[in-house]
Design a protein around this motif. Structure first.
Motif, short mmCIF file in Angstrom:
data_model
loop_
_atom_site.label_atom_id
_atom_site.label_comp_id
_atom_site.label_asym_id
_atom_site.label_seq_id
_atom_site.Cartn_x
_atom_site.Cartn_y
_atom_site.Cartn_z
N VAL A 1 -42.29 14.33 -7.88
CA VAL A 1 -42.28 15.68 -7.30
C VAL A 1 -41.03 15.85 -6.42
O VAL A 1 -40.23 14.94 -6.27
CB VAL A 1 -43.54 15.94 -6.45
N TYR B 1 -43.21 19.19 -0.99
CA TYR B 1 -44.59 19.56 -1.32
C TYR B 1 -45.60 18.76 -0.48
O TYR B 1 -46.60 19.31 -0.01
CB TYR B 1 -44.86 19.37 -2.81
N ASN C 1 -45.53 20.90 -9.32
CA ASN C 1 -45.49 19.85 -8.31
C ASN C 1 -46.68 19.89 -7.37
O ASN C 1 -47.23 18.84 -7.01
CB ASN C 1 -44.20 19.99 -7.49
#
Length: 219
Positions: free
Chosen positions: A123, A127, A106
């Motif tokens: 994702v 992140y 990710n």
């Protein structure tokens, strides 16, 4: 059949959606699947209403995936459970036919979208949050699919105790600690993951989980 029942006081801290119906596992944190996109390359009106729409030829070569990543595999498993193997396979083949760029994880997708190397990517929500802490000027945004779409499912990380444990009491204490106010708050503050115990402040800068309409899969 190899998990020991958890203590009732531990399980009662969680909504039934976040614990095993047989009392053998407890959710600890939640991460929401999102579509990250580069705001210089994608306009909001280009965003799909469903993750299933990403096989449309207009998204060819524009949506990054991380096939070996555990969260992506969780998502595919949930899709198999809700839509069946045939429809899931058709979606995967459609993404492959669209030559969706593959990345190892990710964070690599977030970096690529931030650089403009690829327009979008599937994702987990946190992140980008972590990337923005390092560089607030990143031209990227998380998009949550609307109306409880499977593309924005809530993935629950869970804890359990093996029935073969040599230290069952300590193991039960560990799971209880992971659901304490202290540990839940730490997960929100340090990792920007959603705490699953009610009443714990949500990660700063994120839409509260109760307002996201994320898809909750029957685990």
């Amino acid at each position: 059949g190899r998990l020991a029942p958890l203590e009732s006081a531990t399980l009662e801290r969680l909504d039934p959606d976040f614990r095993g119906t047989n009392g053998t596992w407890a959710g600890v944190t939640g991460r929401v699947r999102v579509l990250i996109y580069n705001t210089d390359a994608v306009s909001p009106d280009e965003l799909p209403a469903s993750v299933l729409d990403l096989t449309d030829p207009k998204y060819a070569g524009r949506v990054a995936v991380a096939p070996n990543n555990g969260s992506f595999q969780d998502f595919v498993t949930a899709m198999r459970g809700q839509l069946g193997d045939e429809e899931t396979l058709a979606w995967l083949e459609g993404m492959a036919e669209n030559q969706s760029p593959n990345y190892a994880k990710n964070s690599a997708i977030v970096d690529a979208v931030s650089r403009g190397e690829v327009d979008m990517g599937l994702v987990n929500h946190y992140y980008l949050v972590q990337a923005l802490e390092e560089d607030p000027n990143i031209a990227a945004v998380n998009y949550t699919f609307p109306d409880g779409d499977l593309g924005s499912m809530l993935i629950v990380s869970a804890a359990a105790v093996l029935d073969t444990s040599n230290h069952p009491d300590a193991a039960q204490e560990l799971v209880a600690f992971l659901l304490s106010d202290e540990a839940q708050s730490l997960a929100a503050e340090a990792d920007s993951e959603y705490p699953l115990v009610a009443g714990i402040p949500q990660p700063s800068g994120l839409t509260p989980l109760s307002q996201l309409a994320a898809s909750v899969v029957d685990l």
